[in-house]
Design a protein around this motif. Structure first.
Motif, PDB file in Angstrom:
ATOM      1  N   LEU A 310      -1.525  -2.752  -2.185  1.00 53.46           N
ATOM      2  CA  LEU A 310      -0.509  -3.731  -1.809  1.00 53.46           C
ATOM      3  C   LEU A 310       0.572  -3.134  -0.919  1.00 53.46           C
ATOM      4  O   LEU A 310       1.099  -3.807  -0.028  1.00 53.46           O
ATOM      5  N   CYS A 311       0.909  -1.857  -1.130  1.00 48.11           N
ATOM      6  CA  CYS A 311       1.990  -1.274  -0.328  1.00 48.11           C
ATOM      7  C   CYS A 311       1.482  -0.541   0.909  1.00 48.11           C
ATOM      8  O   CYS A 311       2.282   0.000   1.677  1.00 48.11           O
ATOM      9  N   GLY A 312       0.144  -0.516   1.104  1.00 49.84           N
ATOM     10  CA  GLY A 312      -0.406   0.021   2.340  1.00 49.84           C
ATOM     11  C   GLY A 312      -0.844   1.461   2.305  1.00 49.84           C
ATOM     12  O   GLY A 312      -1.139   2.048   3.347  1.00 49.84           O
ATOM     13  N   LEU A 313      -0.909   2.064   1.125  1.00 52.08           N
ATOM     14  CA  LEU A 313      -1.335   3.458   1.011  1.00 52.08           C
ATOM     15  C   LEU A 313      -2.834   3.597   0.761  1.00 52.08           C
ATOM     16  O   LEU A 313      -3.367   4.702   0.818  1.00 52.08           O
ATOM     17  N   ARG A 314      -3.518   2.497   0.485  1.00 51.16           N
ATOM     18  CA  ARG A 314      -4.967   2.505   0.245  1.00 51.16           C
ATOM     19  C   ARG A 314      -5.574   1.324   0.993  1.00 51.16           C
ATOM     20  O   ARG A 314      -4.998   0.225   1.004  1.00 51.16           O
ATOM     21  N   SER A 315      -6.717   1.530   1.603  1.00 52.55           N
ATOM     22  CA  SER A 315      -7.375   0.466   2.354  1.00 52.55           C
ATOM     23  C   SER A 315      -8.169  -0.440   1.422  1.00 52.55           C
ATOM     24  O   SER A 315      -8.783   0.031   0.459  1.00 52.55           O
ATOM     25  N   ALA A 316      -8.144  -1.715   1.712  1.00 52.62           N
ATOM     26  CA  ALA A 316      -8.973  -2.682   0.985  1.00 52.62           C
ATOM     27  C   ALA A 316     -10.332  -2.785   1.674  1.00 52.62           C
ATOM     28  O   ALA A 316     -10.424  -2.690   2.905  1.00 52.62           O
ATOM     29  N   SER A 317     -11.387  -2.974   0.895  1.00 54.00           N
ATOM     30  CA  SER A 317     -12.719  -3.153   1.475  1.00 54.00           C
ATOM     31  C   SER A 317     -13.040  -4.618   1.708  1.00 54.00           C
ATOM     32  O   SER A 317     -13.943  -4.947   2.486  1.00 54.00           O
TER      33      SER A 317
END
Length: 506
Positions: A310-317
């Motif tokens: 949600l905060c942009g530190l991990r990419s969603a697939s």
């Protein structure tokens, strides 16, 4: 008390920072072979007292004695030479090195530990003695939190500590890990070591310590009380000077805040863990303006990955994330912040605050890039002036604009983070375990800030493993298990209702 005679005595210790008196004639006595709990609210002076004992600070007045002889500690190396070691909440380990290499790195004053084989054997012998299992050849970065903590304790003991200070040793452990750690602490005492236990978990104090000393507002209000004579309620009263029940009010029955439009809308979100395994599986949820949505569940079920996504530190697939009507998935953390997203991470010192910078710099961290404090060079006077006003407004005890961030207590460090994140531009707040490691009053202050943020029209996603915290704050409750949202409940749901969903029962 069956423990031995006094080993360590601190008498009439005073300490001030500028005009702020942090310790006022504080006394503490540690016996041989005991677990002695040092208690007090965040900001009571516990950390300052221990920092004097380990040589980070010097006392303005007072005396220290070890086995009845004067003890002079001017630097951390002095305390180590006298067999005093501290295991901090944030471990002093280098992740890319093995545990053996970490011990070699710390062994400057221990010629006998300079050889790798000797250091390795010493670690293994220390671990066996207190009932730990560890791999001295494993890189520290590959260890779990509980394994790192055991490794840090073994390192400190291998360096010769006979007095061990443990700062919130179970704050980030599961119940079973905490039980194992507390058993090891008692075994260390039984083997002749002396333990100073700093914790906010009063059940641990009653169950595992021999004596208790309680501090309040820089003073000793109870010294060396036998734990067997104390109840949790009595300890709480001594810590706060008031009934614990008056500190953190529950939600008013039937109270409902008016809710506005969705400020967070998550649809069919998928993401992976660092090792490629699924972390989030078709997660959908929404949080409206003026609402606190509690996300309950046992740790390790995707909460960490959800907050990072949600905060942009991990990419969603796959899936979508909308913040205040804008598609946020393709945006950087900075761009999401411009949309009004603010974050209180689970580990404030690792992910949000810089312990080696001063408090003014930490409060300004997220504003520097905007040019608020100057484009070509920083206007440090303005930073200090605004920090001073923020410290006063939010009642951050023991804080000075130029004081080092890492020297604040946990509760006051969290106040700094809340002061920075809950600003005029905030629309959506992600709060992950916001009261972890905090005492009752500090936790109540955090809860009040979250309630005020929602009352002001912000949306708040509260992620917590503490069911009581979820129940006290949430307008609605979602339960997450194995990376899925397994159900939604109203804010007045019972603990049993939440528990059934956590366990997978409808």
């Amino acid at each position: 008390m069956s423990q031995g005679s006094a080993l360590l005595t601190l008498s009439a210790i005073d300490k001030s920072f500028d005009v702020h008196r942090v310790l006022d004639s504080v006394s503490f006595e540690l016996a041989k072979g005991e677990v002695h709990a040092l208690l007090g609210e965040n900001g009571a002076g516990k950390s300052t007292l221990m920092n004097i004992l380990i040589g980070v600070y010097s006392a303005d007045a007072g005396t220290l004695e070890l086995e009845g002889k004067p003890l002079k500690i001017a630097r951390p190396v002095d305390s180590a030479r006298h067999g005093i070691g501290m295991v901090h909440q944030h471990f002093r380990l280098v992740d890319r090195l093995t545990l053996t290499e970490n011990l070699l790195l710390a062994a400057d004053d221990h010629p006998g530990l300079k050889r790798r084989a000797t250091a390795r054997d010493t670690l293994l012998a220390t671990a066996r003695e207190i009932g730990f299992t560890l791999d001295p050849d494993c890189p520290v970065g590959e260890l779990s939190v509980a394994e790192k903590q055991r490794a840090e304790i073994c390192k400190v003991l291998a360096l010769g500590a006979r007095i061990l200070i443990l700062d919130e040793p179970t704050a980030v452990l599961t119940d079973s890990e905490a039980s194992s750690m507390l058993g090891a602490i008692r075994r260390m005492a039984e083997s002749g070591r002396s333990i100073i236990l700093i914790t906010h978990k009063l059940r641990e104090v009653v169950g595992f310590s021999h004596r208790v000393t309680i501090m309040r507002r820089g003073k000793t209000v109870a010294a060396g009380l036998d734990t067997g004579d104390l109840s949790i309620e009595k300890i709480s009263s001594l810590m706060m000077g008031a009934s614990a029940s008056s500190v953190s009010p529950d939600k008013a029955p039937g109270s409902v805040r008016p809710h506005g439009p969705d400020l967070l809308a998550v649809s069919h979100l998928h993401a992976q863990r660092d090792d490629g395994a699924p972390a989030l599986n078709d997660v959908s949820l929404r949080v409206r303006a003026g609402e606190i949505l509690g996300l309950a569940g046992v740790g390790g079920n995707g909460q960490h990955e959800l907050v990072e996504t949600l905060c942009g530190l991990r990419s969603a697939s796959a899936g979508s994330v909308m913040v205040d009507g804008a598609d946020a998935l393709g945006l950087s953390p900075r761009q999401r912040r411009k949309l009004g997203l603010r974050v209180i991470p689970a580990d404030r010192m690792a992910s949000a605050l810089v312990s080696d910078l001063d408090i003014a710099a930490n409060l300004a961290l997220t504003s520097v890039v905007s040019g608020r404090f100057g484009r070509l060079w920083l206007n440090r006077r303005r930073m200090a002036r605004e920090a001073k006003a923020s410290i006063e407004r939010h009642e951050i005890a023991g804080a000075r604009p130029r004081g080092r961030m890492g020297l604040l207590s946990g509760g006051n460090a969290q106040k700094v983070l809340l002061a920075r994140e809950i600003d005029s531009g905030m629309k959506l707040l992600l709060a992950h375990s916001p009261t972890r490691g905090l005492d009752i009053r500090a936790a109540a202050a955090v809860h009040q800030r979250l309630r005020e943020a929602a009352a002001g029209g912000a949306a708040c996603l509260l992620v917590s493993e503490d069911v009581e915290e979820i129940m006290a704050l949430s307008d609605r409750i979602c339960v997450v298990s194995a990376g899925r949202v397994t159900g939604e409940l109203p804010g007045d749901a019972s603990a049993a209702d939440i528990g059934r969903l956590i366990l997978g029962h409808e």
